[in-house]
Design a protein around this motif. Structure first.
Motif, PDB file in Angstrom:
ATOM      1  N   GLY A 184       0.818  -1.194   0.000  1.00 50.07           N
ATOM      2  CA  GLY A 184       0.000   0.000   0.000  1.00 50.07           C
ATOM      3  C   GLY A 184       0.860   1.255   0.000  1.00 50.07           C
ATOM      4  O   GLY A 184       2.068   1.203   0.254  1.00 50.07           O
ATOM      5  N   VAL A 186       0.455   5.105   1.631  1.00 47.07           N
ATOM      6  CA  VAL A 186      -0.380   5.834   2.584  1.00 47.07           C
ATOM      7  C   VAL A 186      -0.018   7.315   2.548  1.00 47.07           C
ATOM      8  O   VAL A 186       1.126   7.685   2.839  1.00 47.07           O
ATOM      9  N   PRO A 227      -3.474  -0.797  -2.787  1.00 38.95           N
ATOM     10  CA  PRO A 227      -4.331   0.164  -2.094  1.00 38.95           C
ATOM     11  C   PRO A 227      -3.598   1.495  -1.869  1.00 38.95           C
ATOM     12  O   PRO A 227      -2.440   1.486  -1.455  1.00 38.95           O
ATOM     13  N   TYR A 229      -4.063   4.921   0.208  1.00 39.83           N
ATOM     14  CA  TYR A 229      -4.866   5.487   1.292  1.00 39.83           C
ATOM     15  C   TYR A 229      -4.613   6.986   1.368  1.00 39.83           C
ATOM     16  O   TYR A 229      -3.483   7.445   1.176  1.00 39.83           O
ATOM     17  N   ARG A 232      -4.414   9.361   6.033  1.00 39.37           N
ATOM     18  CA  ARG A 232      -3.978   8.331   6.977  1.00 39.37           C
ATOM     19  C   ARG A 232      -2.481   8.447   7.178  1.00 39.37           C
ATOM     20  O   ARG A 232      -1.764   8.969   6.325  1.00 39.37           O
TER      21      ARG A 232
END
Lengths: 482, 398
Positions: A184, A186, A227, A229, A232
Motif C-alpha cells: 500500500g 499511505v 491500495p 490510502y 492516513r
C-alpha cells in the motif's frame, strides 16, 4: 593538491556547474561520496553492471544528459568515493589557498586547496519519529529507491510506503516494476490535495512531463490493485527484532490522528517519505550564513543571484538552498558555474548576465513547481509531533527518547537553543552527528519554549563531517607532525 | 527597574555555583548570561579533575614556588568538596574519582615527575610514583613507551554537560533569577549601587536594566570585556583550545591520563566515549583586527593531528576508534596562571572570579566567593588570588 574550483557533490547541481567550469577552462576537482557521478536522482549502477533501460521515464532525461561525459578522464578531475571531512576558510590566504578541504577516500586522507568552492551536496530523506521507527526494516523511501536504481535489487519482500510526498508513488511503482510486492501507499493528505496539484493548469503547461509521469505511476499502481490510502498515517511499527507489520490510522479534519481508527498492515519493509532535509553541514561548518525553512529542508544556506554565499568564493547550489528538485538544481548549478567563472574572470560580467538569463527563467518556473510540491507535501509540525509518543526514539545514536528530552527541557527551563539542548541531553551527539534528530529537536524546542526555530539556531556542524578512525586521520599526517 | 543584592555576570560554572551558594544563604541574586547557561568553557572543557600540578604549572615551577604551595592547599579543599558534590547537588554528575596518571616517556620526564612528587608529598597531596611493572598491572592500556607515571588517587573526571546545569537548577530553586540571551551592555556605579544596562534578545525579561548592591564578574575569558565596562582593567586573556571525542567503546581507560612533558589529557566518560584534549590551541576569530569575542575559535588542524598522535602514542588502542567530533572552546588565562578571586579595591562591591583551572576548582572558587561577598571573609585564605595583586593596573581606574 590545489585547484581553482572544488565542487562538492556530483549530482544535478554539481554536474551542471562542472560542465560550465570545463567549458570556461576552469581547473576543477569534483568530489563525490558515490562510486559514480549522478547523485541520488540518477544514482548509477556500478560500472561493470549491464543494465537495460536504466531509469526509463522523461523526468530523468535532463540528469541523464548531464551524466554523458561526467566522470571521464579529462581536464576535470573526478574524486569518487570521497568524503569531505573538513572545509575551512582562510580569508587572509592568497587565492589558490583560500579554501582548504580535508578529504577521506576509503580511509586515506588528503588535503585539497581551492580558490572557489561549490557546495552541492543535495539532501536526504526526512527521518520521522514514531514508536518502532528504529526497527530494522523501517527505511527511507529514498534509500529503498537507491537499491533499485543502482544495485538493481529489491531490498525486501512486501513494501508499505507512508508519507506525504508524491515521490512514494514513484518508488512504489519502481518496486512493482522490478517485481516486488507493494502492500500500500499511505498519504497523510486528503485525496483532494493531490488532485489540486494534478489539475493546476499553469503547472501542467510547463511541467506536463512530470505530471504525466506521476499520473502514469499512479495508474499502474491502481491497475495492480495496490491500495492507496489518503488522510492516513503510520502510528506504530511492530516486530520482534525486525519489522513485521505496521499500524496506520486516520487523520481527522482538524489534523488530529484518530486513535480509534487503527488498522494493521503486514509488511517487512516500511518506506518513509515525508520530504527531505538539506545537507547543509559543510556550509555551516565553514560558517556560511543560513536560515530555517521548515518545509524546504530545515537549515538551508543563503545566496546571492550568482549562488555565492556570504563568504567570498563559496557557492551553493541545489537542495542546500531549499529543497526544490533536480530541475531547479541544474539551473542553480549553471548559475553557480557562471558566477564562479565571473569571479575567476573567465567570462565578463555582461556575457555572464546574458548567458544566465534563460537559466533564470527556467529556475523561476522550476521553483514555481517546487513551491507547489512543497505546499502539498510538507506534513506540518502538528502531524510530525503527534507521531512522537513518549517512548519513541528521538536520537537513535545516543538512545534519547522523546520522554528523556522532554524531561531535560522541563528540568532546565533556561535552555532554549539547539546546541545547549544537545549538550544537556546528548541528543545529536552520536555517529550521525545530528542529521537524524536535528530537525525534530528544532521543532520540539520551538514548540516547548514558544519561540521560532531560527532563534534556536542549528547544531554547530563539527569536524569531521563524517566519523573516521583516528588511524586514518593520522596516517597521512605522520610526515608533517611537529 | 529590577533590583537584587548581587548580580552575577556569566552563566558558567563559577557564576551558577556562586549564585547557588549566595541564594542558599538568602541573598537575592540574578545571573545574567549573554548566550546559554554552560555555553562557554564550563560546558566545552573536557571535564578533567586534575589535582596533580599540571604540565603548564611545572614548566615554570621555579618562578611559581611560593604559589604552588598554596595551590596544593587549595587542591585539598577542592578534593573534599568534589567528594561530596553529588550528594550536595542531589544528582548524578557522572563523577569518577578513580585516580589519575601523569605519564613519563623519557628519563628527563621521569626526573620531573620525581621532583613534582617531592613537592606534592611535602604539601600533603597523596601521590605515588609507579614504575613500569606496576603500570603494566594497573594501567595495561598504556603504551610500552611509558616508563613511569605519578598516580594521584582522587583525580578523575566529572561530566561538564551536567555540572553547571545542576548548579543552575539549584540556584533557581533557591530563588535566583536567571536571565539568558541577555548581554551586559554597561556597568555604572551611582549612589552606592551598580547599575547594569542589559541588551540582547531577551532583555525585556528584566526590563533592560538591573540595579545591584554588588556585582560578581564571572564571565571567564570574557571577564576582561566586562571589567572594561566598569572602567577597570583585568589581566585575563582569551585562549582558544581544542577537544576531541571518539565514538563509544567498552571500558578501556578507568583513569584520567595526563603527560608530564607533552600536552595531553585523556579520559573515558560514562557513556564510553574517549575525550582527548590537553591544551592544543585553536584560532581565536578576528573582526577588524580585534578578537571576535562572540564566535567560537576555529579549528587548527595541526593541533588536532598533534593532539591525536600524542594520544595514540600514550594509549595505542585509540587509533582504531572513530573520531566523532572535534570542538573548540575559549578559556581565560592570567599572567601568573593563577585565578583572580576577590574584590577590586578601586571599585568597592565589584568582585571577580575568573581564570585558573575553572572546572576542577570552580566549585571551590564559588564557595569562597560566596563567603567573601556575604561576609567579607573566607574559610580558606584566597588573598594570594586577589585581583589587587595586579593593583597598579587599576591605580588610575575605577
Amino acid at each position: 593538491m590545489n585547484t581553482e574550483l572544488a565542487i562538492i557533490g556530483a549530482g544535478p547541481a554539481g554536474l551542471a556547474a562542472a560542465e560550465i567550469a570545463a567549458a570556461r577552462g576552469i581547473d576543477t576537482v569534483v568530489v563525490d561520496e558515490q562510486a559514480r557521478p549522478g547523485g541520488q536522482i540518477s544514482r548509477q549502477p556500478p560500472a561493470d553492471f549491464a543494465v537495460e533501460n536504466w531509469l526509463p521515464g522523461s523526468i530523468y532525461k535532463p540528469v541523464k544528459q548531464l551524466l554523458a561525459g561526467a566522470g571521464a578522464p579529462g581536464a576535470t578531475r573526478w574524486l569518487p568515493q570521497t568524503t569531505v571531512l573538513a572545509l575551512q576558510h582562510d580569508p587572509a590566504a592568497p587565492l589558490p589557498h583560500r579554501y582548504r578541504l580535508l578529504l577521506n577516500n576509503a580511509g586515506n586522507t588528503s588535503e585539497l586547496e581551492a580558490s572557489c568552492v561549490l557546495i552541492a551536496p543535495g539532501c536526504y530523506d526526512m527521518p520521522v519519529i514514531f514508536p518502532g521507527s528504529n526497527l530494522p526494516g523501517v527505511m527511507a523511501a529514498g534509500g529503498i529507491q537507491a537499491f533499485v536504481k543502482s544495485q538493481q535489487l529489491i531490498p525486501g519482500e512486501r513494501f508499505l510506503f507512508v508519507g506525504s510526498h508524491p515521490l512514494q508513488l514513484i518508488v512504489a511503482d519502481q518496486i512493482l516494476q522490478a517485481g516486488g510486492q507493494v502492500a500500500g501507499v499511505v498519504f497523510a493528505q486528503r485525496l483532494s490535495a493531490l488532485w489540486s496539484l494534478l489539475k493546476s493548469a499553469p503547472l501542467f503547461i510547463r511541467h506536463g512531463a512530470k505530471m504525466v509521469y506521476f499520473t502514469r505511476a499512479l495508474i499502474r499502481l491502481l491497475l495492480k490493485r495496490v491500495p492507496i490510502y489518503f488522510s492516513r498515517t503510520v502510528v506504530q511499527a511492530h516486530g520482534d527484532q525486525q519489522l513485521q507489520n505496521v499500524d496506520i490510522a486516520a487523520i481527522g479534519s482538524s489534523g488530529t490522528i484518530q486513535a480509534g481508527s487503527r488498522r494493521n498492515i503486514d509488511c517487512d519493509r516500511l518506506g518513509i517519505c515525508f520530504g527531505f532535509l538539506a545537507s547543509s553541514e559543510l556550509a555551516r561548518q565553514v560558517g556560511a550564513r543560513g536560515r530555517w525553512s521548515a518545509a524546504g529542508g530545515g537549515w538551508i544556506i543563503d545566496h546571492d543571484p550568482w549562488m555565492s554565499t556570504d563568504l567570498p568564493g563559496l557557492y551553493v547550489a541545489g537542495e542546500i538552498t531549499g529543497v526544490a528538485g533536480a530541475d531547479a538544481s541544474i539551473c542553480e548549478g549553471r548559475l553557480a558555474g557562471l558566477g564562479i567563472a565571473r569571479e575567476l574572470q573567465k567570462i565578463d560580467a555582461a556575457s555572464a548576465a546574458r548567458l544566465a538569463q534563460r537559466t533564470r527563467t527556467q529556475l523561476k518556473s522550476a521553483n514555481l513547481f517546487a513551491a507547489k510540491l512543497l505546499d502539498l507535501s510538507y506534513p506540518g509540525r502538528k502531524l510530525l509531533q503527534q507521531l512522537m509518543t513518549e517512548q519513541s526514539m528521538l536520537c537513535k545514536c545516543e538512545e534519547v527518547s522523546i520522554a528523556d528530552f522532554a524531561q531535560c527541557l522541563a528540568e532546565n527551563p533556561f535552555i532554549n537553543d539547539a546546541n545547549a539542548a544537545k549538550l544537556l541531553s546528548r541528543a545529536g551527539m552520536g555517529l550521525c552527528q545530528g542529521r537524524y534528530c536535528h530537525y525534530h529537536i528544532a521543532g520540539l524546542l520551538a514548540e516547548t519554549r514558544g519561540i521560532r526555530e531560527r532563534q534556536i539556531k542549528p547544531f554547530n556542524a563539527r569536524f569531521p563531517a563524517k566519523p573516521l578512525t583516528i588511524k586514518s586521520l593520522l596516517d597521512k599526517r605522520d610526515d608533517q607532525l611537529p | 527597574m529590577q533590583s537584587c543584592d548581587i548580580a552575577v555576570i556569566g552563566g558558567g560554572l563559577v557564576g551558577c555555583a556562586t549564585a547557588c551558594y549566595l541564594s542558599a544563604a538568602g541573598a537575592r541574586v540574578a545571573v545574567i548570561e549573554r548566550g546559554q547557561i554552560n555555553q562557554g568553557a564550563s560546558g566545552q572543557n573536557a571535564g578533567s579533575l586534575h589535582f596533580q600540578l599540571e604540565y603548564r604549572l611545572i614548566q615554570h615551577k621555579d618562578k611559581l614556588a611560593a604559589e604552588l604551595e598554596h595551590y596544593v592547599a587549595l587542591t585539598k579543599i577542592a578534593i573534599a568538596q568534589w567528594r561530596g558534590l553529588e550528594t550536595e547537588l542531589g544528582c548524578n554528575l557522572e563523577l569518577a574519582m578513580h585516580g589519575g596518571l601523569m605519564v613519563a616517556e623519557t628519563p628527563e620526564q621521569l626526573q620531573l615527575l620525581q621532583q613534582k612528587a617531592e613537592i606534592e608529598s611535602r604539601q600533603g597531596l597523596d601521590v605515588e610514583l609507579l614504575d613500569k611493572p606496576q603500570l603494566r598491572r594497573r594501567a595495561p592500556y598504556l603504551s610500552d613507551s611509558i616508563i613511569a607515571a605519578l598516580f594521584c588517587p582522587p583525580e578523575g573526571h566529572c561530566n561538564p554537560r551536567l555540572l553547571t546545569p545542576a548548579y543552575a537548577q539549584k540556584a533557581i530553586a533557591n530563588g535566583t533569577a536567571v536571565y539568558t540571551r541577555c548581554s551586559v551592555d554597561s556597568i555604572q556605579r551611582r549612589c552606592g549601587k551598580w547599575h547594569i544596562g542589559i541588551g540582547g534578545q531577551a532583555a525585556q525579561a528584566c526590563g533592560g536594566k538591573l540595579a545591584a548592591d554588588k556585582v560578581l564578574n564571572a564571565a571567564g575569558a570574557w571577564s576582561g570585556e566586562i571589567a572594561a565596562m566598569a572602567n577597570l582593567h583585568l589581566p585575563i586573556f582569551p585562549v582558544g583550545l581544542t577537544m576531541n571525542a571518539t565514538e563509544r567503546t567498552g571500558p578501556l581507560i578507568p583513569h584520567l591520563v595526563q603527560h608530564v612533558g607533552r600536552k595531553l589529557s585523556m579520559k573515558q566518560v560514562d557513556d564510553g566515549n574517549v575525550l582527548i584534549g590537553g591544551g592544543w590551541s585553536a584560532h581565536l576569530q578576528q573582526r577588524q583586527g580585534k578578537w571576535k569575542s562572540d564566535s567560537a575559535p576555529t579549528i587548527n588542524m595541526q593541533s588536532v593531528y598533534s593532539n591525536l598522535s600524542t594520544a595514540a602514542a600514550v594509549i595505542p588502542a585509540i587509533e582504531s576508534l572513530h573520531l566523532l567530533r572535534t570542538w573548540t572552546g575559549t578559556t581565560g588565562v592570567t599572567p601568573d596562571q593563577l585565578p583572580i578571586l576577590g574584590e577590586i579595591s578601586q571599585a568597592p562591591g565589584f568582585y571577580v572570579a575568573a581564570g585558573g583551572s575553572g572546572f576542577t576548582y570552580g566549585p571551590s572558587y564559588a564557595r569562597q566567593m560566596s563567603e567573601l561577598i556575604l561576609s567579607g571573609k573566607t574559610s580558606f585564605p584566597i588573598d594570594a588570588y586577589s585581583p589587587n595583586r595586579f593593583g597598579h593596573i587599576n591605580m588610575f581606574m575605577g
